[in-house]
Design an enzyme around this catalytic site. Structure first.
Site, mmCIF file in Angstrom:
data_model
loop_
_atom_site.group_PDB
_atom_site.id
_atom_site.type_symbol
_atom_site.label_atom_id
_atom_site.label_comp_id
_atom_site.label_asym_id
_atom_site.label_seq_id
_atom_site.Cartn_x
_atom_site.Cartn_y
_atom_site.Cartn_z
ATOM 1 N N ASP A 284 9.170 2.751 -0.290
ATOM 2 C CA ASP A 284 8.125 3.361 0.528
ATOM 3 C C ASP A 284 8.375 2.941 1.976
ATOM 4 O O ASP A 284 8.024 1.837 2.391
ATOM 5 C CB ASP A 284 6.740 2.926 0.061
ATOM 6 C CG ASP A 284 5.625 3.599 0.883
ATOM 7 O OD1 ASP A 284 5.951 4.194 1.938
ATOM 8 O OD2 ASP A 284 4.457 3.525 0.470
ATOM 9 N N LYS B 3 4.428 8.674 8.995
ATOM 10 C CA LYS B 3 4.209 8.046 10.305
ATOM 11 C C LYS B 3 5.212 8.505 11.388
ATOM 12 O O LYS B 3 5.033 9.576 11.924
ATOM 13 C CB LYS B 3 4.109 6.538 10.145
ATOM 14 C CG LYS B 3 2.894 6.199 9.226
ATOM 15 C CD LYS B 3 2.418 4.773 9.249
ATOM 16 C CE LYS B 3 1.059 4.684 8.563
ATOM 17 N NZ LYS B 3 1.044 4.031 7.266
ATOM 18 N N TYR C 10 0.858 -1.186 0.000
ATOM 19 C CA TYR C 10 0.000 0.000 0.000
ATOM 20 C C TYR C 10 0.893 1.234 0.000
ATOM 21 O O TYR C 10 1.855 1.307 0.756
ATOM 22 C CB TYR C 10 -0.876 -0.003 1.252
ATOM 23 C CG TYR C 10 -1.776 1.212 1.400
ATOM 24 C CD1 TYR C 10 -2.820 1.439 0.513
ATOM 25 C CD2 TYR C 10 -1.585 2.115 2.441
ATOM 26 C CE1 TYR C 10 -3.653 2.548 0.664
ATOM 27 C CE2 TYR C 10 -2.419 3.222 2.601
ATOM 28 C CZ TYR C 10 -3.451 3.434 1.704
ATOM 29 O OH TYR C 10 -4.274 4.531 1.863
HETATM 30 C C1 PLP Z 1 0.392 4.536 5.918
HETATM 31 C C2 PLP Z 1 1.096 4.286 4.654
HETATM 32 C C3 PLP Z 1 0.975 5.149 3.557
HETATM 33 C C4 PLP Z 1 -0.021 6.269 3.522
HETATM 34 O O1 PLP Z 1 0.238 7.244 4.479
HETATM 35 P P1 PLP Z 1 -0.969 8.219 4.932
HETATM 36 O O2 PLP Z 1 -0.307 9.175 5.849
HETATM 37 O O3 PLP Z 1 -1.993 7.352 5.560
HETATM 38 O O4 PLP Z 1 -1.473 8.873 3.696
HETATM 39 C C5 PLP Z 1 1.778 4.938 2.454
HETATM 40 N N1 PLP Z 1 2.652 3.917 2.408
HETATM 41 C C6 PLP Z 1 2.787 3.051 3.442
HETATM 42 C C7 PLP Z 1 3.788 1.962 3.347
HETATM 43 C C8 PLP Z 1 2.009 3.205 4.580
HETATM 44 O O5 PLP Z 1 2.123 2.321 5.581
#
Ligand code: PLP
Length: 439
Positions: free
Chosen positions: A247, A280, A152
């Protein structure tokens, strides 16, 4: 409406809050997983949190293993972070002009992540991943992108794609409202499948702008990219002039100070991604995220280069202060060793509880992030995650919640331990798991 029904103290009820919320907010929540659809039941409305605990509106206490889905690595209400946020708030919420604190946060990120020479700050992981994608396309002049099934990267249109039948095909939209044309350049491959990777680059190599990956995937519970897979991914990107985008919104400053890339750099000599996406933990619970890479690549961004990207609240001073104070605390010597040991004590305890109860339960962790599966072996890709025992997971989730332990309300999510979780909290959690598995 009576005064009592407005109070958020012990007089409230989760059911009443949920019912009221559903009248004015779609599904009663501002992010779907919070609605407990996967596990069933009534979502807990949280009144407050401190350290490793959250309390719902009924006054019930939970040991928190979500930590706002990762950011709360120090636990809730850490005094140094609270002080930094309060101080920043008194100096102004937002200016729409540069500040020294943003520079400090950029320096703090770069100091820990050697592959990153420059970063741009944004407000959410979605925004960071979407911007990194645009930059990769702008910098390479190519349109196609590779993503992996089960990863994601936020909800930007081009990344909301599921695998087509047979995989190694261009995907189709996962969400209504995303026209097929928008995802026609997104190639979805199976995670940890080297053969598909070879095939995709052999067929589309010269058109591929980037491959984006969660190096340790936390959005299909907890699945590591294998070393041979990551090695080959790096080689193929380099060979074909495509960018490897990590990511690390979840893993950054969470699995190690240097993120998952520091974990792979220890296993693969000279390993670095071309671009990285953070979120995060770097916001410490405030809306803040970032993407970064070499000075060359980042120089393609406006105002220096032709790739546009902007944000009214980007580098917001209160969020920045929160992130900086958080990074300062987690950079102290020994922080990650202690966090990793605590997290391992949890996963080992859960595994032992499973084996004593005769229930197949496998676990894994890195730093302060963990996963567990009701299966004999750790899954290596998304279909394998789907094949684990979902019914058992849902029963376990509710049994743990009833015992005051708040795990992620879906089988597809990783768990998080904070520095505020004590040995007693872990022991109480393992005891709850033993009792839950018996029932
Ligand atoms: C949480 C998450 C996102 C999205 O971040 P948001 O602040 O919720 O938009 C993107 N990539 C990864 C791997 C994530 O865990």
């Amino acid at each position: 409406m009576s005064i009592e029904s407005r109070s958020t103290g012990k007089s409230g009820s989760n059911a009443a809050s949920f019912e009221r919320a559903q009248r004015v907010i779609p599904g009663g929540v501002n992010s779907p997983v919070r609605a407990f659809r996967a596990v069933g039941g009534t979502p807990r409305f949280i009144a407050r949190a401190q350290g490793a605990y959250m309390w719902d509106v009924e006054g019930q206490r939970y040991i928190d293993y979500i930590g706002s889905w990762g950011p709360m690595i120090l636990g809730h209400g850490h005094p140094a972070v609270l002080e930094a946020v309060q101080k920043a708030a008194t100096q102004g919420f937002s200016f729409g002009a540069p500040t020294d604190a943003e520079v400090e946060l950029a320096e703090a990120i770069i100091a820990q992540v050697p592959s990153v020479q420059q970063v741009r700050l944004v407000s959410s992981g979605t925004e960071a991943a979407m911007s990194a994608l645009r930059l990769a396309r702008g910098a390479t002049g190519r349109a196609r992108i590779i993503k992996f099934e089960g990863c994601y990267h936020g909800h930007a249109d081009a990344l909301l794609v599921k695998a087509g039948s047979g995989l190694a095909t261009f995907g189709f939209p996962t969400s209504a409202g995303v026209p097929p044309e928008v995802v026609q350049h997104t190639l979805v491959l199976e995670y940890n499948n080297v053969a598909q990777l070879e095939e995709a680059f052999a067929t589309h190599g010269p058109q591929i702008a980037c491959a984006m990956i969660e190096p340790i995937a936390g959005n299909m519970n907890f699945v590591r990219a294998s070393v041979p897979f990551m090695t080959r991914l790096r080689e193929l990107c380099t060979q074909h002039g495509a960018m490897l985008v990590f990511d690390e919104v979840m893993t950054g400053f969470r699995v190690a100070l240097g993120g998952a890339q520091s974990v792979y750099a220890k296993l693969i000599p000279g390993f670095v991604p071309d671009m990285s996406v953070f979120g995060k933990v770097i916001g410490g619970g405030m809306p803040l995220a970032a993407f970064g890479g070499s000075r060359d690549v980042m120089g393609q961004l406006a105002p220096l280069g032709p790739v546009y990207q902007a944000g009214t609240l980007s580098g917001n001073p209160v969020a920045t202060a929160c992130g900086l104070a958080t990074l300062r605390e987690i950079s102290r010597p020994g922080f990650f060793d202690a966090l990793a040991a605590r997290t391992r004590s949890l996963t080992e305890g859960l595994a032992a509880a499973g084996s004593d109860a005769g229930v197949p339960l496998t676990t894994d962790s890195e730093g302060g992030m963990f996963g567990f599966f009701f299966a004999d072996h750790l899954p290596q890709n998304y279909p394998a995650v789907l094949a684990t025992d979902k019914e058992r997971f849902n029963r376990f989730f509710h049994a743990m919640l009833d015992r005051g332990v708040y795990l992620a309300p879906a089988l597809y999510e990783a768990g998080f331990v904070s520095a505020a979780h004590t040995a007693d909290d872990i022991a109480a959690t393992v005891e709850a798991a033993r009792s839950a598995l018996r029932s």
